[in-house]
Scaffold this active site. Structure first.
Site, PDB file in Angstrom:
ATOM      1  N   TYR A  61       1.215   1.794  13.384  1.00  0.00           N
ATOM      2  CA  TYR A  61       1.980   2.563  12.419  1.00  0.00           C
ATOM      3  C   TYR A  61       1.737   3.968  12.959  1.00  0.00           C
ATOM      4  O   TYR A  61       0.606   4.640  13.265  1.00  0.00           O
ATOM      5  CB  TYR A  61       0.916   2.816  10.924  1.00  0.00           C
TER       6      TYR A  61
ATOM      7  N   LYS B  88       6.204   6.325   7.054  1.00  0.00           N
ATOM      8  CA  LYS B  88       5.182   5.711   8.212  1.00  0.00           C
ATOM      9  C   LYS B  88       6.367   5.263   9.130  1.00  0.00           C
ATOM     10  O   LYS B  88       7.639   4.872   8.636  1.00  0.00           O
ATOM     11  CB  LYS B  88       4.730   4.401   7.805  1.00  0.00           C
TER      12      LYS B  88
ATOM     13  N   HIS C  89       0.940  -1.222   0.082  1.00  0.00           N
ATOM     14  CA  HIS C  89      -0.033   0.184   0.101  1.00  0.00           C
ATOM     15  C   HIS C  89       0.701   1.311  -0.145  1.00  0.00           C
ATOM     16  O   HIS C  89       1.993   1.290   0.430  1.00  0.00           O
ATOM     17  CB  HIS C  89      -0.797   0.253   1.467  1.00  0.00           C
TER      18      HIS C  89
ATOM     19  N   ASP D  99      -6.459  -6.174  -2.045  1.00  0.00           N
ATOM     20  CA  ASP D  99      -5.003  -6.726  -2.374  1.00  0.00           C
ATOM     21  C   ASP D  99      -5.021  -7.741  -3.411  1.00  0.00           C
ATOM     22  O   ASP D  99      -3.847  -7.827  -3.988  1.00  0.00           O
ATOM     23  CB  ASP D  99      -4.404  -6.962  -0.913  1.00  0.00           C
TER      24      ASP D  99
END
Length: 181
Positions: free
Chosen positions: A132, A72, A62, A170
């Site tokens: 995250y 991140k 992603h 996905d």
């Protein structure tokens, strides 16, 4: 805190200094000032996310595109994951390369993934809680991604393909060569 470079340009592993005694342990999980001094990267984060997943779940690859791109800082709070970053920055010396690291509740490592990278992880333990820190807010219209098993990338997810559990999203991500990032 120690900061270690990875083979990918601008990606770092953060290793905390852990202080233990008979009561347990203490460590500083993140320090913006130290991070910026040691990496030269922006360490200001605006959003924290947590996910819980079962063995075999693979989330990725992603990214957020354009003005909503996100760096991140990721870690595993419970269990074990294989965390992967792919450099999707066309002007980067490591464009198209990937790097993976096992993040566990025990090793307490964190992985910094800058803007312009695809990111994903696979769950190696019975369950995992994954954290995250993001430096920009999520925007659904800015989602992008790359197919998890793209042969051009040949990522080793540390799981048998028969054990991989994917979301519908996905399953249909584009191939790396399609460049939707």
């Amino acid at each position: 805190m120690k900061i270690r470079p990875t083979p990918l340009q601008d990606c770092y592993i953060l290793e905390p200094s852990i202080f233990t005694d008979e009561r347990g342990y203490f460590y500083e999980k993140f320090n913006e000032k130290k991070f910026e001094e040691l990496t030269g990267m922006n360490g200001h984060f605006v959003q924290d996310n947590i996910s819980k997943s079962s063995y075999g779940v693979l989330r990725g690859l992603h990214l957020q595109k354009g003005d909503h791109a996100q760096a991140k800082l990721v870690s595993c709070l419970e269990g074990s994951v294989w965390d992967v970053a792919v450099d999707l920055r066309p002007d980067s010396a490591t464009f198209g390369k990937w790097y993976g690291i096992e993040l566990t509740a025990e090793n307490k490592l964190q992985f910094y993934v800058p803007r312009g990278f695809g990111h994903g992880f696979s769950v190696l333990s019975e369950t995992a809680v994954f954290a995250y820190k993001c430096d920009n807010f999520y925007n659904k219209e800015s989602e992008g991604g790359v197919l998890w098993n793209d042969p051009d990338l040949a990522i080793d997810w540390k799981l048998p393909a028969s054990d991989v559990i994917l979301s519908d999203k996905d399953l249909i991500q584009p191939h790396f060569a399609e460049r939707n990032f």
